[in-house]
Design an enzyme around this catalytic site. Structure first.
Site, mmCIF file in Angstrom:
data_model
loop_
_atom_site.group_PDB
_atom_site.id
_atom_site.type_symbol
_atom_site.label_atom_id
_atom_site.label_comp_id
_atom_site.label_asym_id
_atom_site.label_seq_id
_atom_site.Cartn_x
_atom_site.Cartn_y
_atom_site.Cartn_z
ATOM 1 N N ASP A 271 -5.098 58.737 43.194
ATOM 2 C CA ASP A 271 -4.772 59.606 41.992
ATOM 3 C C ASP A 271 -4.788 61.234 42.333
ATOM 4 O O ASP A 271 -4.290 62.035 41.757
ATOM 5 C CB ASP A 271 -5.963 59.460 40.917
ATOM 6 C CG ASP A 271 -7.211 60.004 41.679
ATOM 7 O OD1 ASP A 271 -7.347 60.157 42.567
ATOM 8 O OD2 ASP A 271 -8.434 59.979 40.922
ATOM 9 N N SER A 272 -4.711 61.337 43.867
ATOM 10 C CA SER A 272 -4.447 62.469 44.105
ATOM 11 C C SER A 272 -2.682 63.083 43.796
ATOM 12 O O SER A 272 -2.288 63.957 43.856
ATOM 13 C CB SER A 272 -4.430 62.855 45.745
ATOM 14 O OG SER A 272 -3.721 61.707 46.284
ATOM 15 N N ASP B 297 -5.936 53.536 43.192
ATOM 16 C CA ASP B 297 -6.914 54.020 42.726
ATOM 17 C C ASP B 297 -6.922 53.617 41.047
ATOM 18 O O ASP B 297 -5.929 53.698 40.511
ATOM 19 C CB ASP B 297 -6.630 55.720 42.628
ATOM 20 C CG ASP B 297 -7.725 56.447 43.588
ATOM 21 O OD1 ASP B 297 -8.803 55.648 43.922
ATOM 22 O OD2 ASP B 297 -7.347 57.595 44.203
ATOM 23 N N LYS C 178 -9.725 51.201 43.954
ATOM 24 C CA LYS C 178 -10.695 52.098 44.447
ATOM 25 C C LYS C 178 -11.181 52.845 43.228
ATOM 26 O O LYS C 178 -10.503 53.273 42.491
ATOM 27 C CB LYS C 178 -10.331 52.980 45.401
ATOM 28 C CG LYS C 178 -11.101 54.324 45.957
ATOM 29 C CD LYS C 178 -10.647 55.010 47.299
ATOM 30 C CE LYS C 178 -9.761 55.890 46.828
ATOM 31 N NZ LYS C 178 -10.043 57.227 45.858
ATOM 32 N N GLU D 2 -14.474 55.779 42.067
ATOM 33 C CA GLU D 2 -15.406 56.658 42.415
ATOM 34 C C GLU D 2 -16.722 56.536 41.982
ATOM 35 O O GLU D 2 -16.883 56.067 40.677
ATOM 36 C CB GLU D 2 -14.910 58.004 42.086
ATOM 37 C CG GLU D 2 -13.663 58.257 43.004
ATOM 38 C CD GLU D 2 -13.022 59.826 42.681
ATOM 39 O OE1 GLU D 2 -13.691 60.669 42.103
ATOM 40 O OE2 GLU D 2 -11.868 59.983 43.050
ATOM 41 N N GLU E 199 -15.912 60.646 51.567
ATOM 42 C CA GLU E 199 -15.227 61.743 51.491
ATOM 43 C C GLU E 199 -15.829 62.979 51.754
ATOM 44 O O GLU E 199 -17.096 63.253 51.015
ATOM 45 C CB GLU E 199 -14.371 62.118 50.300
ATOM 46 C CG GLU E 199 -13.506 63.419 50.264
ATOM 47 C CD GLU E 199 -12.180 63.291 49.312
ATOM 48 O OE1 GLU E 199 -12.249 62.265 48.444
ATOM 49 O OE2 GLU E 199 -12.036 64.474 49.010
HETATM 50 O O1 KIV Z 1 -6.745 60.099 45.805
HETATM 51 C C1 KIV Z 1 -6.700 60.041 46.777
HETATM 52 O O2 KIV Z 1 -5.726 60.370 47.330
HETATM 53 C C2 KIV Z 1 -7.841 59.719 47.565
HETATM 54 C C3 KIV Z 1 -7.899 60.021 49.011
HETATM 55 C C4 KIV Z 1 -7.773 61.553 49.296
HETATM 56 C C5 KIV Z 1 -8.841 59.472 49.572
HETATM 57 O O3 KIV Z 1 -8.849 59.484 46.914
#
Ligand code: KIV
Length: 271
Positions: free
Chosen positions: A51-52, A90, A118, A120, A187
């Site tokens: 989600d970056s 994500d 993934k 959080e 992280e």
């Molecule tokens: O969203 C993302 O790219 C991430 C990485 C920075 C680990 O969670």
């Protein structure tokens, strides 16, 4: 004739075997097809559709605005360019706020081609990790600095420096493994905390700003290629274009340095 390099599919059991053999695995984010293909040519094991993308692709100042529809669009692009890497997707902010939302949205990501998802959080995602895992969805639990919670945390900074928070992170990591998390992503935590967590867990651990001890390393691909739009780069970032003559060369250098343990060095590690 296909120009694609034939590479065996990287599965969760491949990553577990690599861990058992002490072989480091490599991860990068990607959001589109061509970059994914180049990343795969460099020999990357795991591609994260992170989600970056909210910051790197969309220009927001956090990951919070990213929607499920947007994540799925980028995931589908990545899947089309993939050549055997494990694709992790994500779950965007609030897409797993309730059990029902978590089920529905994780299913959508898996049906769009993800190999794992993934999420959080700490203790509060244990139940979700357990329920998704029971239903065949591998879950990577993202701990330490969790950017979706930056408003509550009060910024993006190293986590687990004070003894209380440190103990909490260790206990939560252990309980997430027990609950069924297949992987952990750590992280921005001090090296000593990473080492302690590694000694307690048997699942593969991926690090970003977590020092050299983790089984795998991940970076945002734009950071590796020196095209970050951040004014100040985090300590853990290394721009591989500084010592490369092409994008492909930079990606391969990143892979080689992670595999050989050269990256992350002490310069990229929090103590
Ligand atoms: O969203 C993302 O790219 C991430 C990485 C920075 C680990 O969670």
């Amino acid at each position: 004739m296909s120009l694609h390099i034939d590479k065996k599919q990287i599965t969760l059991s491949t990553l577990n075997k690599m861990k058992a053999n002490g072989e480091k695995f490599t991860c990068l984010t990607s959001y589109e097809s061509t970059m994914t293909s180049k990343i795969c040519d460099a020999g990357i094991d795991v591609v994260l559709v992170g989600d970056s993308l909210g910051m790197v692709i969309q220009g927001h100042d956090s990951t919070l605005p990213v929607t499920m529809e947007q994540l799925i669009y980028h995931l589908e692009c990545v899947v089309r360019g993939n050549k055997g890497a494990h694709v992790m997707a994500d779950m965007p902010f609030m897409s797993y706020a309730t059990d029902d939302m978590g089920f529905e949205n994780a299913t959508r990501l898996m049906q769009a081609g993800a190999n794992s998802i993934k999420i959080e959080g700490g203790e509060w995602i244990s139940k979700m990790a357990s329920m998704l895992s029971d239903r065949g969805i591998p879950v990577c639990a993202h701990m330490g600095l969790t950017p979706q919670a930056f408003n509550r945390i009060g910024g993006n900074f190293v986590q687990g420096r004070d003894p209380e928070k440190r103990e909490k992170i260790i206990l939560e990591a252990v309980s997430l493994e027990k609950a069924g998390a297949a992987m952990l992503l750590l992280e921005c935590v001090p090296d000593s905390l990473t080492k302690e967590i590694m000694s307690e867990l048997s699942i593969p651990v991926i690090g970003i700003g977590a020092g050299p001890s983790t089984d795998g390393q991940i970076m945002v691909v734009h950071d590796v290629l020196g095209i970050s739009c951040l004014e100040k780069l985090p300590k853990f970032v290394k721009n591989y274009m500084n010592e490369s003559h092409s994008i492909q060369d930079a990606l391969s250098k990143y892979v080689n340095e992670v595999k050989s343990g050269v990256f992350p060095s002490t310069d990229h590690t929090f103590y």
